[in-house]
Design an enzyme around this catalytic site. Structure first.
Site, PDB file in Angstrom:
ATOM      1  N   ASN A  67      -4.141  11.919   5.073  1.00  0.00           N
ATOM      2  CA  ASN A  67      -4.949  11.282   4.041  1.00  0.00           C
ATOM      3  C   ASN A  67      -6.374  11.812   4.125  1.00  0.00           C
ATOM      4  O   ASN A  67      -7.011  11.735   5.158  1.00  0.00           O
ATOM      5  CB  ASN A  67      -4.979   9.774   4.275  1.00  0.00           C
TER       6      ASN A  67
ATOM      7  N   HIS B  71       4.649   5.289   1.711  1.00  0.00           N
ATOM      8  CA  HIS B  71       3.466   4.529   2.110  1.00  0.00           C
ATOM      9  C   HIS B  71       2.257   5.435   2.156  1.00  0.00           C
ATOM     10  O   HIS B  71       2.349   6.590   2.583  1.00  0.00           O
ATOM     11  CB  HIS B  71       3.697   3.867   3.470  1.00  0.00           C
ATOM     12  N   HIS B  72       1.121   4.902   1.736  1.00  0.00           N
ATOM     13  CA  HIS B  72      -0.104   5.699   1.690  1.00  0.00           C
ATOM     14  C   HIS B  72      -0.508   6.157   3.101  1.00  0.00           C
ATOM     15  O   HIS B  72      -1.224   7.152   3.270  1.00  0.00           O
ATOM     16  CB  HIS B  72      -1.224   4.883   1.047  1.00  0.00           C
ATOM     17  N   SER B  73      -0.039   5.436   4.124  1.00  0.00           N
ATOM     18  CA  SER B  73      -0.362   5.838   5.497  1.00  0.00           C
ATOM     19  C   SER B  73       0.410   7.094   5.905  1.00  0.00           C
ATOM     20  O   SER B  73       0.044   7.784   6.843  1.00  0.00           O
ATOM     21  CB  SER B  73      -0.042   4.706   6.468  1.00  0.00           C
TER      22      SER B  73
ATOM     23  N   PHE C 237       0.812  -1.215   0.000  1.00  0.00           N
ATOM     24  CA  PHE C 237       0.000   0.000   0.000  1.00  0.00           C
ATOM     25  C   PHE C 237       0.846   1.266   0.000  1.00  0.00           C
ATOM     26  O   PHE C 237       0.572   2.214   0.730  1.00  0.00           O
ATOM     27  CB  PHE C 237      -0.993  -0.035   1.179  1.00  0.00           C
TER      28      PHE C 237
END
Lengths: 504, 504
Positions: free
Chosen positions: B321, B146-148, B32
């Site tokens: 996000n 990382h998307h986090s 991810f």
């Protein structure tokens, strides 16, 4: 994923217990692939477009032999190998170039990064990198493969089989993944001493119970008695002092490699009536001692190494996983290098004496039984400061003659092993006729600046030479000491720039 | 891992629900992280050791700003960010070179391989590659994160912030990971239309229940009625026909990218009173249509795209996000390119009309409620041949002026997104003042030869131009058609060698 069970050549095959286990214990922080880094030196008359043509040849080698054509499929939770009928060479082969200045340091950084990432289980579990851009004109090949596909010994066999002792013949050999291993080719690698029989023999274990258990009982009983009598040669799993190597690991790896002259190490072995392997272990012991001492982390009791021993029968050229263990301490509590080597030799002699009486299956059983004290400690929490073993050290005999691949001479053959959670460093060694090639892999987070171990191996070698070998006429043991022979690169200057500041 | 909860600057911070989810849904086959590929063109007077000095500068940039200094820690199953006090630049930054011939093809192969491997959670969740060896003298930067850590919009903001419209000023800016985003710098990126409020507003949801639910009810109710009346503009999750994109994915990715002239696309938009975004979606629709038709896999009903919409409030420059979705069909059932574009425009106009009445929180809730039919279908097995959505297409407004980084001009800014299990392809677009940069990521196994989509995008553009724009004096719409302007590389010949045979 849908697939049809087919008969005949394309039939699916259930994984062996060991292969299956290597896949199941794999985790995010603990990938279970191993590898082989090879350095090649093109000849003087090599055309400028050599690499370009080689890449073309490899990219068009779109068929693979067993086990390179194996793909994993899972049906109702059970894992099988089947032939990959959709073989994709762009997935399996990559051509890359090192950034300038193209030192060994850049090569090892590349291998470190690439060895940290998992193989995709939707494809055959290997990838081969052809690496150009080394400043000295050499090129490298890095093969990465899952331990479930084959073990290091089998991997070495396949690699060597794709090479030839004849330079011209080597030009016409197929790609590594098309290499076939048959018994006629086996002469290039020395047969492994058959410590133990194939795992299959375990199936008939109950039938031969008494004959099986008697020598095993004798071995384990003697070891326990010796251990209780504080005989330093009786080593059990779970006896190792917990060190920084026995921590939870990260998912990142760092790799370092170096070659040392076989002649230098044999000269030391001869003086003490030791084997080359004893010297290899002693060098590992002294490198680890210096590293831990530098960090004020050296335990009082010696580190313990788990040493994989082959349980293939003589002449068995199968490519399966066949691994059992023996144990030795590494003399890291002993400051004197000669005494350290002697104490390791004693331990290995003790092991060999015991193992000689055992069949291969018994060797495996003996290794398992030596796990018992560690397991008891772990369950009862008796010795919380102990680890199963400090490190895994594996020494594999390599080719005994000069080899060529596609017209280029093999000048280094470095094994790239794996680390496990709580086993953050691994040293694997391939000994060839002229050089002993060391490959060290470690978790980059828990073993900082691990590349220093390479320098410390050399320090250990020099220390032993100074203690054991008479100085030559024109200075101190000049011939054996020729620094040119101890370097990966074959050039004196290079070492200084190779390893010293990878993480600094 | 042990760590001490500290107060003040180094305090730990619990992850937001979304950040936490992005880590928890990550799996072996579904990493991810997302990324950004940037191409830079050094000036004519660039010294030969430019890259060498740049590498030195980056390697010595051993401090990182928020969020590049964040490290993940887990305590009792709860995940926190803390500052990495042991920042290791060798882990975060890599300098690499492409093998000869150094075409865009080799660059995309590299990005494909590197984007397939997971980031190590023991380190800050990003890595930046400086890539040299492109035959045309340009160099590339690939940032993987990382998307986090942040979403694509935040990532773009950070990247743009490390650049300058002034070539000299750009030379003195710090490394990307030292770039600080503050409001004064935000002018370089157009503000996103605030489709929805920040996620935080959801906390006060019960208090404002009636005011919240009324327009939401109106929106969803109207959509349901329209859907029942077979209004093609009312699109729900779960309505998409299952296509080859909705299969279990492998862990391997393939990435392709290309730039198209903004002027060409705007000219088409003007003729139909459509937006640039409508044209972008129409090109995606036609490329997917050609790809699926070629493989005899085109469904009768149109593919459905999930379109992320920002729920940041205007002027919110946070790096968290903030993502909700709207849905559109892609007109893949319509052969005529102009009718296809018009039907997509109608659907997006319908969406916009509905969303305009909603607050940001309601937008999120509306997206969630549009998941209901899909969830019902899945649970009851009503429409087993449907998928939640066919594809995710994201269009992010990029910089509106020429930018420079370390003295080199930015010539391409390609987003690298992620694929999910059953969502095997993703198209993300960044539109700049002169070019619209498309980045396509797909599972290499389930979407074979995906790089053809790049050619099909161009085919779709030409088709629309032929249908809508009058031919110029010296032949067919020559000015807009200038092939030189539609290429990643800025050179006519290059395209032919870039993409055509990556997997052939």
């Amino acid at each position: 994923m849908r697939f049809v069970f087919r008969q005949g050549l394309n039939a699916v095959k259930k994984l062996s217990i060991v292969d299956d286990a290597f896949l199941r214990i794999e985790s995010r922080r603990q990938p279970f692939h191993i590898g082989m880094l090879m350095l090649f030196e093109p000849g003087m008359d090599t055309p400028v477009n050599f690499i370009e043509k080689l890449v073309q040849k490899l990219k068009s080698s779109t068929e693979a032999s067993e086990p390179f054509n194996r793909q994993l499929v899972t049906k109702r939770g059970i894992q099988y190998w089947k032939e990959d009928t959709d073989f994709d060479i762009t997935q399996q082969f990559a051509h890359i170039s090192l950034p300038k200045p193209g030192r060994i340091r850049e090569l090892l950084e590349f291998v470190s990064r690439v060895h940290s990432s998992h193989l995709d289980r939707a494809y055959p579990l290997w990838r081969l990198y052809l690496i150009e851009g080394l400043e000295d004109g050499r090129f490298a090949v890095f093969l990465k493969f899952h331990h479930s596909m084959m073990d290091g010994v089998a991997g070495l066999r396949v690699m060597v089989n794709a090479m030839s002792g004849d330079i011209r013949e080597s030009e016409n050999l197929p790609a590594f993944w098309q290499s076939r291993v048959d018994k006629s080719e086996a002469h290039r690698l020395p047969s492994l001493k058959p410590f133990a029989v194939n795992l299959k023999s375990l199936r008939s274990l109950p039938k031969q119970s008494f004959q099986f258990i008697k020598p095993l009982y004798r071995d384990v009983n003697r070891s326990i008695l010796d251990y209780l009598k504080s005989n330093p040669n009786a080593v059990f799993f779970g006896q190792a002092p917990r060190s920084i190597f026995n921590q939870k690991v990260s998912a990142s790896r760092r790799y370092a490699a170096q070659s040392y002259s076989t002649a230098r190490m044999r000269a030391i072995a001869q003086r003490l009536d030791a084997t080359l392997n004893d010297v290899v272990l002693a060098l590992c012991g002294s490198a680890l001692r210096i590293y831990l001492k530098d960090r004020n982390e050296l335990p009082d009791t010696p580190l313990v190494a788990a040493i994989p021993v082959s349980i293939r029968e003589q002449g068995d050229n199968s490519l399966n996983n066949e691994v059992a263990f023996t144990l030795t301490h590494l003399g890291t509590h002993i400051a004197d290098p000669v005494r350290r080597l002697q104490s390791i030799k004693n331990c290995m002699d003790y092991n060999k004496k015991n193992l000689r009486e055992l069949s291969p299956g018994q060797t495996l059983a003996s290794a398992v039984m030596k796990l018992v004290p560690g397991a008891v400690n772990a369950v009862l929490g008796l010795k919380p400061d102990n680890a199963l073993a400090s490190i895994c050290i594996s020494h594999v005999p390599g080719p005994r003659e000069a080899l060529y691949w596609q017209g280029a001479r093999l000048s280094g053959l470095y094994p790239v092993s794996l680390v496990t959670d709580t086993g953050a460093v691994n040293i694997t060694i391939i000994s060839r006729h002229d050089y002993v090639d060391f490959g060290i892999i470690a978790c980059s987070k828990t073993v900082p600046s691990m590349q220093r171990l390479i320098d410390y191996l050399e320090d250990g070698l020099i220390e032993l030479e100074q203690a054991l070998l008479p100085p030559s006429v024109d200075g101190f043991s000049a011939e054996l000491h020729d620094p040119e022979r101890s370097l990966v690169t074959g050039k004196v200057e290079r070492k200084d720039v190779c390893f010293e500041e990878i993480t600094d």
